[in-house]
Design a protein around this motif. Structure first.
Motif, short mmCIF file in Angstrom:
data_model
loop_
_atom_site.label_atom_id
_atom_site.label_comp_id
_atom_site.label_asym_id
_atom_site.label_seq_id
_atom_site.Cartn_x
_atom_site.Cartn_y
_atom_site.Cartn_z
N PRO A 27 0.92 -1.11 0.03
CA PRO A 27 -0.01 -0.01 0.10
C PRO A 27 0.85 1.33 -0.15
CG PRO A 27 -0.24 -1.12 2.21
CD PRO A 27 0.75 -2.05 1.23
N SER A 28 0.21 2.21 -0.13
CA SER A 28 0.91 3.82 -0.12
C SER A 28 1.48 3.98 1.23
CB SER A 28 -0.34 4.68 -0.20
OG SER A 28 0.29 6.08 -0.49
N GLY A 29 2.65 4.25 0.97
CA GLY A 29 3.52 5.04 2.09
C GLY A 29 4.30 3.77 2.73
N THR A 30 4.52 2.71 2.13
CA THR A 30 5.39 1.88 2.74
C THR A 30 6.85 1.61 2.40
OG1 THR A 30 4.42 0.19 1.12
CG2 THR A 30 3.57 0.07 3.28
N GLY A 31 7.09 2.68 1.35
CA GLY A 31 8.54 2.50 0.90
C GLY A 31 8.75 2.09 -0.50
N LYS A 32 7.59 1.68 -1.16
CA LYS A 32 8.14 1.23 -2.44
C LYS A 32 8.73 1.73 -3.15
CE LYS A 32 3.72 0.95 -3.54
NZ LYS A 32 3.16 1.62 -2.45
N SER A 33 8.71 3.19 -3.73
CA SER A 33 9.38 3.93 -4.61
C SER A 33 10.65 4.14 -4.10
CB SER A 33 8.70 5.34 -4.82
OG SER A 33 7.32 5.07 -5.51
N SER A 34 10.97 4.69 -2.89
CA SER A 34 12.53 5.02 -2.35
C SER A 34 13.13 3.48 -2.39
CB SER A 34 12.45 5.57 -1.02
OG SER A 34 11.14 5.88 -0.92
N THR A 35 12.58 2.50 -1.94
CA THR A 35 13.23 1.28 -1.81
C THR A 35 13.55 0.84 -3.18
OG1 THR A 35 12.01 0.72 0.18
CG2 THR A 35 13.33 -1.15 -0.89
N SER A 36 12.55 0.71 -4.05
CA SER A 36 12.84 0.20 -5.46
C SER A 36 14.01 1.07 -6.14
CB SER A 36 11.47 0.19 -6.36
OG SER A 36 10.63 -0.41 -5.52
N LYS A 37 13.84 2.29 -6.32
CA LYS A 37 14.86 3.05 -6.87
C LYS A 37 16.27 2.67 -6.35
CE LYS A 37 12.42 6.90 -6.87
NZ LYS A 37 12.18 8.30 -6.67
N ALA A 38 16.45 2.60 -5.11
CA ALA A 38 17.63 2.33 -4.60
C ALA A 38 18.32 1.23 -4.83
CB ALA A 38 17.72 2.73 -2.96
N VAL A 39 17.61 0.12 -4.73
CA VAL A 39 17.89 -1.22 -4.82
C VAL A 39 18.18 -1.37 -6.47
CG1 VAL A 39 17.22 -3.70 -5.05
CG2 VAL A 39 16.31 -2.30 -2.83
N ALA A 40 17.49 -0.81 -7.35
CA ALA A 40 17.81 -0.84 -8.59
C ALA A 40 19.17 -0.23 -9.10
CB ALA A 40 16.64 -0.21 -9.67
N ALA A 41 19.41 1.04 -8.48
CA ALA A 41 20.54 1.75 -8.70
C ALA A 41 21.71 1.09 -8.20
CB ALA A 41 20.41 2.99 -8.00
N GLN A 42 21.49 0.48 -6.97
CA GLN A 42 22.64 -0.16 -6.49
C GLN A 42 23.01 -1.41 -7.29
OE1 GLN A 42 22.01 0.05 -2.15
NE2 GLN A 42 23.48 -1.83 -1.98
N LEU A 43 22.12 -2.42 -7.69
CA LEU A 43 22.36 -3.53 -8.61
C LEU A 43 22.46 -3.56 -10.06
CD1 LEU A 43 20.17 -5.68 -6.26
CD2 LEU A 43 22.70 -5.45 -6.13
N GLY A 44 22.38 -2.14 -10.72
CA GLY A 44 22.56 -1.94 -11.85
C GLY A 44 21.17 -2.57 -12.93
N LEU A 45 20.07 -2.34 -12.24
CA LEU A 45 18.74 -2.80 -12.84
C LEU A 45 17.87 -1.77 -13.22
CD1 LEU A 45 17.79 -5.37 -10.08
CD2 LEU A 45 19.28 -5.83 -12.18
N SER A 46 16.96 -1.90 -14.21
CA SER A 46 15.87 -0.93 -14.34
C SER A 46 14.90 -0.85 -13.31
CB SER A 46 15.52 -1.32 -15.91
OG SER A 46 16.33 -1.35 -16.68
N TYR A 47 14.22 0.41 -13.58
CA TYR A 47 13.33 0.72 -12.33
C TYR A 47 11.97 1.11 -12.94
CZ TYR A 47 10.71 3.66 -9.34
OH TYR A 47 9.67 4.48 -8.46
N LEU A 48 10.77 0.39 -12.54
CA LEU A 48 9.42 1.23 -13.22
C LEU A 48 8.69 1.19 -11.93
CD1 LEU A 48 7.38 1.46 -15.44
CD2 LEU A 48 7.00 -0.82 -15.57
N ASP A 49 8.08 2.55 -12.10
CA ASP A 49 6.89 2.93 -11.00
C ASP A 49 5.75 2.75 -11.98
OD1 ASP A 49 5.24 4.31 -9.57
OD2 ASP A 49 6.34 6.23 -9.19
#
Ligand SMILES: Nc1ncnc2c1ncn2[C@@H]1O[C@H](COP(=O)(O)OP(=O)(O)O)[C@@H](O)[C@H]1O
Ligand SMILES: Nc1ccn([C@@H]2O[C@H](COP(=O)(O)OP(=O)(O)O)[C@@H](O)[C@H]2O)c(=O)n1
Length: 230
Positions: free
Chosen positions: A18-40
């Motif tokens: 659900p909203s505000g659980t940290g999906k966007s911030s976590t997903s962006k950081a994980v993708a950047a750290q591991l060299g993956l793409s990211y889709l919101d």
């Protein structure tokens, strides 16, 4: 014949909640750290909602929404260090975050024709991500990418989520933010087509008492474990 150079296999990660659980911030950081793409994927539903509002579509009328669902061209840029979203060529990253769009997005995203259209875009982007992708949303693990290598379902108490959201929306009342958030969760969870839900094989992480950094580390570890096992 020479063997191709060994590279890490593409990995598909689904992050829902659900909203505000940290999906966007976590997903962006994980993708950047591991060299993956990211889709919101929430941004895509917000973009189609923005288009409906701007084009005078009656958002209380599901058939009017369905009839217009194919019209806007929605393009997502999947670089986690600078994700982008355009509608018919216009940058809508700002306009899709208004209260008006936020209050209307659940009605638009509940329409099956809208979900079919956006789901197709999501699968196409996930399929073409060279090194893999982190896709965040509500129904990624259950419907969009049921074969994802890793599924994470983030949760947090309504209080923690409202406090985080009010922190972003300056001058907002925390009680009103909490009510609006719970109303949207209920609409997203109770719709017929592809509701917000945890996949049976998703790892659930309660982020209420974790820092963002702790959540990122937890998900990075889970992805690395899956990659090692591939
Ligand atoms: N574990 C956490 N602890 C504190 N704040 C957090 C945490 N995770 C995210 N946030 C903050 O909460 C807000 C909402 O996070 P966001 O990633 O946009 O959530 P979602 O995508 O699930 O709606 C952001 O301001 C973010 O920085
Ligand atoms: N996979 C998804 C992602 C979002 N959505 C819809 O899009 C809305 C906005 O999603 P979002 O991720 O931007 O919302 P926030 O959690 O950032 O507030 C949600 O409330 C859902 O109605 C969806 O139906 N399915």
């Amino acid at each position: 014949m020479e063997k191709a150079a060994r590279t890490a296999p593409a990995v598909i990660v689904a992050i829902d909640g659900p909203s505000g659980t940290g999906k966007s911030s976590t997903s962006k950081a994980v993708a950047a750290q591991l060299g993956l793409s990211y889709l919101d994927t929430g941004a895509q539903y917000r973009a189609i909602t923005w288009w409906m509002v701007n084009n005078g579509i009656d958002i209380t009328d599901p058939s009017a929404i369905a009839a217009a669902a194919e019209k806007p061209e929605i393009i997502s840029g999947t670089d986690p260090t600078g994700p982008t979203i355009t509608v018919d060529g216009a940058d809508v990253a700002g306009p899709i975050r208004t209260q008006e769009v936020t209050s209307k997005v659940s009605a638009v995203s509940a329409v099956p024709e809208v979900r079919a259209r956006i789901t197709e875009l999501q699968r196409s982007l996930a399929g073409s991500a060279e090194h893999g992708i982190v896709v965040e949303g509500r129904d990624i693990g259950t419907t969009v990418l049921p074969d994802a290598d890793l599924k994470v379902f983030l949760t947090a108490s309504p209080e923690a989520r409202a406090a985080r959201r009010s922190g972003e929306l300056k001058g907002s009342d925390i009680h009103q933010t909490r009510e609006a958030l719970l109303k949207r969760d209920a609409a997203d969870s109770n719709r017929k087509t592809s509701p917000l839900a945890k996949a049976d094989d998703a790892v659930e992480v309660d982020t209420s008492d974790l820092t963002l950094q702790q959540v990122i580390e937890c998900v990075v570890t889970l992805v690395e474990e899956k990659r090692a096992a591939k």
